[in-house]
Design a protein around this motif. Sequence first.
Motif: not given
Length: 270
Positions: A72-78
């Motif tokens: 899981p990573i911050a959605p902003v990276f996608a």
Amino acid sequence: MNTHFLPADILAGLKKRGEVRVPQITVVTDFEAHRLWVNEPTDFYCVASPEARSTLRHVGVSPARVRVTGIPIAPVFALPFDKRDLRRNLGFPEGAPRFAIGGRVGGGAGGVGAPRSSQHPHPLSVVVVTGTNALVAERLRSVPNPSRHAVRVLGFTREMERWMGAADLVISKPGGLTSSECLARGVPMAIVHPIPGQESRNSDYLLEAGAAVKINDLSVLTHKLARLLFSPRASRILPITPGEPPVPGRLSSRRKGARAGPRTPSRRRP
């Protein structure tokens, strides 16, 4: 929900003694899992790769309680992005040199490599992110750099998704989150100084996938940068497709001319 095995171990002990009755989910934040991640009773495991799923099954975890979700990573990276727009907005004009970014909180591996990258014969745009370590930032700003290079030293930033999206290469240690952010942004890694254990396993996984190269000694950093960014072979390594799942053998067969924006990953991240 645990993203580290130590609190998972503590909560499992409390559940065994009947002191708590809450569900427990463990999210493995590296590409491979080791035995310490398994703390029963745990209701569900989220893992980053099929290899990690196989490891948990091998040590007795029911397949019904394991799912490959990615890290899981911050959605902003996608979010979709245009590399040229990002570079222009970050102050790198059209036609600026190839762009490498390095560093981590505490001014670690990338910060050490920044002076050596300045020895590169080709013009480079280099950004070093030192996080909260003001002393390292001050030291790096005092290092003289040849005029052919554009070197910028950042402290702490909340815009890593923009810097990664603008970069041709990230020089860093292979932590699970940083590696996943690079994959989401479609930028390959030059791995330096992985910590023995999980980081070295992450390094092996990314190398197998064709998403990274490894810098075993900083004395070869200049040589590796030249091969990655400027040699005719560079197109075989750069770019990687944004959001591409890190499956060994898959990234190495990617097509030239990958899109600048991320496609929908075939594995959804939580």
